[in-house]
Scaffold this motif. Structure first.
Motif, PDB file in Angstrom:
ATOM      1  N   UNK A   1       0.849  -1.170   0.000  1.00  0.00           N
ATOM      2  CA  UNK A   1       0.000   0.000   0.000  1.00  0.00           C
ATOM      3  C   UNK A   1       0.900   1.241   0.000  1.00  0.00           C
ATOM      4  N   UNK A   2       0.570   2.189  -0.817  1.00  0.00           N
ATOM      5  CA  UNK A   2       1.360   3.394  -0.951  1.00  0.00           C
ATOM      6  C   UNK A   2       0.749   4.536  -0.156  1.00  0.00           C
ATOM      7  N   UNK A   3       1.550   5.205   0.630  1.00  0.00           N
ATOM      8  CA  UNK A   3       1.058   6.321   1.438  1.00  0.00           C
ATOM      9  C   UNK A   3       0.988   7.579   0.576  1.00  0.00           C
ATOM     10  N   UNK A   4      -0.069   8.313   0.754  1.00  0.00           N
ATOM     11  CA  UNK A   4      -0.226   9.560   0.033  1.00  0.00           C
ATOM     12  C   UNK A   4       0.377  10.677   0.890  1.00  0.00           C
ATOM     13  N   UNK A   5       1.309  11.413   0.292  1.00  0.00           N
ATOM     14  CA  UNK A   5       1.952  12.516   1.000  1.00  0.00           C
ATOM     15  C   UNK A   5       1.531  13.807   0.319  1.00  0.00           C
ATOM     16  N   UNK A   6       0.784  14.628   1.057  1.00  0.00           N
ATOM     17  CA  UNK A   6       0.364  15.905   0.494  1.00  0.00           C
ATOM     18  C   UNK A   6       1.347  16.997   0.915  1.00  0.00           C
ATOM     19  N   UNK A   7       1.111  18.213   0.451  1.00  0.00           N
ATOM     20  CA  UNK A   7       2.010  19.329   0.758  1.00  0.00           C
ATOM     21  C   UNK A   7       2.103  19.603   2.254  1.00  0.00           C
ATOM     22  N   UNK A   8       0.971  19.550   2.951  1.00  0.00           N
ATOM     23  CA  UNK A   8       0.968  19.821   4.393  1.00  0.00           C
ATOM     24  C   UNK A   8       1.804  18.790   5.140  1.00  0.00           C
ATOM     25  N   UNK A   9       1.677  17.528   4.753  1.00  0.00           N
ATOM     26  CA  UNK A   9       2.452  16.471   5.410  1.00  0.00           C
ATOM     27  C   UNK A   9       3.941  16.669   5.155  1.00  0.00           C
ATOM     28  N   UNK A  10       4.289  16.988   3.921  1.00  0.00           N
ATOM     29  CA  UNK A  10       5.698  17.216   3.585  1.00  0.00           C
ATOM     30  C   UNK A  10       6.246  18.432   4.344  1.00  0.00           C
ATOM     31  N   UNK A  11       5.452  19.496   4.440  1.00  0.00           N
ATOM     32  CA  UNK A  11       5.881  20.680   5.183  1.00  0.00           C
ATOM     33  C   UNK A  11       6.085  20.360   6.660  1.00  0.00           C
ATOM     34  N   UNK A  12       5.149  19.594   7.233  1.00  0.00           N
ATOM     35  CA  UNK A  12       5.286  19.253   8.644  1.00  0.00           C
ATOM     36  C   UNK A  12       6.525  18.386   8.863  1.00  0.00           C
ATOM     37  N   UNK A  13       6.759  17.435   7.972  1.00  0.00           N
ATOM     38  CA  UNK A  13       7.939  16.576   8.094  1.00  0.00           C
ATOM     39  C   UNK A  13       9.212  17.427   8.054  1.00  0.00           C
ATOM     40  N   UNK A  14       9.284  18.386   7.140  1.00  0.00           N
ATOM     41  CA  UNK A  14      10.451  19.267   7.058  1.00  0.00           C
ATOM     42  C   UNK A  14      10.584  20.107   8.331  1.00  0.00           C
ATOM     43  N   UNK A  15       9.459  20.609   8.841  1.00  0.00           N
ATOM     44  CA  UNK A  15       9.461  21.384  10.076  1.00  0.00           C
ATOM     45  C   UNK A  15       9.973  20.524  11.229  1.00  0.00           C
ATOM     46  N   UNK A  16       9.472  19.300  11.311  1.00  0.00           N
ATOM     47  CA  UNK A  16       9.895  18.361  12.346  1.00  0.00           C
ATOM     48  C   UNK A  16      11.408  18.147  12.285  1.00  0.00           C
ATOM     49  N   UNK A  17      11.920  17.842  11.109  1.00  0.00           N
ATOM     50  CA  UNK A  17      13.359  17.586  10.938  1.00  0.00           C
ATOM     51  C   UNK A  17      14.194  18.802  11.330  1.00  0.00           C
ATOM     52  N   UNK A  18      13.702  19.986  10.999  1.00  0.00           N
ATOM     53  CA  UNK A  18      14.447  21.217  11.246  1.00  0.00           C
ATOM     54  C   UNK A  18      14.421  21.631  12.724  1.00  0.00           C
ATOM     55  N   UNK A  19      13.335  21.361  13.440  1.00  0.00           N
ATOM     56  CA  UNK A  19      13.166  21.939  14.785  1.00  0.00           C
ATOM     57  C   UNK A  19      13.099  20.942  15.938  1.00  0.00           C
ATOM     58  N   UNK A  20      13.034  19.663  15.661  1.00  0.00           N
ATOM     59  CA  UNK A  20      12.855  18.689  16.736  1.00  0.00           C
ATOM     60  C   UNK A  20      13.963  18.771  17.790  1.00  0.00           C
ATOM     61  N   UNK A  21      15.213  18.746  17.360  1.00  0.00           N
ATOM     62  CA  UNK A  21      16.331  18.756  18.321  1.00  0.00           C
ATOM     63  C   UNK A  21      16.304  20.029  19.169  1.00  0.00           C
TER      64      UNK A  21
END
Length: 174
Positions: A1-21
């Motif tokens: 099954x393929x996950x659908x990644x929309x713009x909001x999900x991609x933006x949140x993932x980038x935000x997470x990677x940038x600010x989590x630490x």
């Protein structure tokens, strides 16, 4: 099954990677709990994800995230204080007392930070550990720039007194 990644999900993932630490570090410095900091940052990011449509449209999403972490840290500290009071009340009913408790000889910076009231601690941490401007600190905590200035100044003075008791001994009380 393929996950659908929309713009909001991609933006949140980038935000997470940038600010989590950064959010983990902030949580650690505000609570003094290295183990719980990761959980607190994760909880804050989960809350952000639930409101991502509003957060992503905010002028300063990172400041919003820091504010969420600060508010959650404040809530956890208050809960811990209430729990300590319940435990203290329970143990105060007992007759056992320790005449000579084991008190650490050296107070480190984290212990001194934990001794500051939350607002002073948050201002000192955001200004000096995260190098935020007074304006960004005020925005993060939802307080005025003047409050940031006074709380940071008072917090630093208190840290110096706590970390160097000899400096405060000759100064008399204010």
């Amino acid at each position: 099954m393929r996950a659908v990644v929309d713009d909001a999900t991609a933006e949140f993932h980038a935000f997470f990677e940038r600010h989590y630490a950064e959010l983990v570090r902030l949580a650690h410095l505000l609570t003094g709990d290295a183990d719980g900091a990761d959980d607190l940052a994760a909880d804050a990011l989960l809350a952000l994800w639930d409101r991502w449509d509003r957060v992503r449209g905010a002028e300063y999403p990172a400041a919003y995230a820091r504010g969420v972490v600060a508010n959650m840290a404040r809530s956890r500290i208050r809960s811990a204080v209430r729990e300590r009071r319940r435990v203290t009340l329970f143990w105060s009913c007992r007759n056992e007392k320790t005449d000579d408790p084991d008190v650490p000889a050296v107070i480190d910076v984290q212990a001194a930070l934990r001794g500051l009231p939350f607002c002073k601690r948050a201002c000192v941490v955001l200004r000096h550990s995260f190098d935020l401007s007074e304006k960004d600190t005020a925005h993060t905590l939802g307080i005025s720039v003047g409050t940031v200035k006074s709380q940071t100044s008072k917090g630093m003075a208190e840290l110096y007194r706590r970390l160097d008791p000899a400096a405060g001994a000759g100064a008399g009380s204010a």
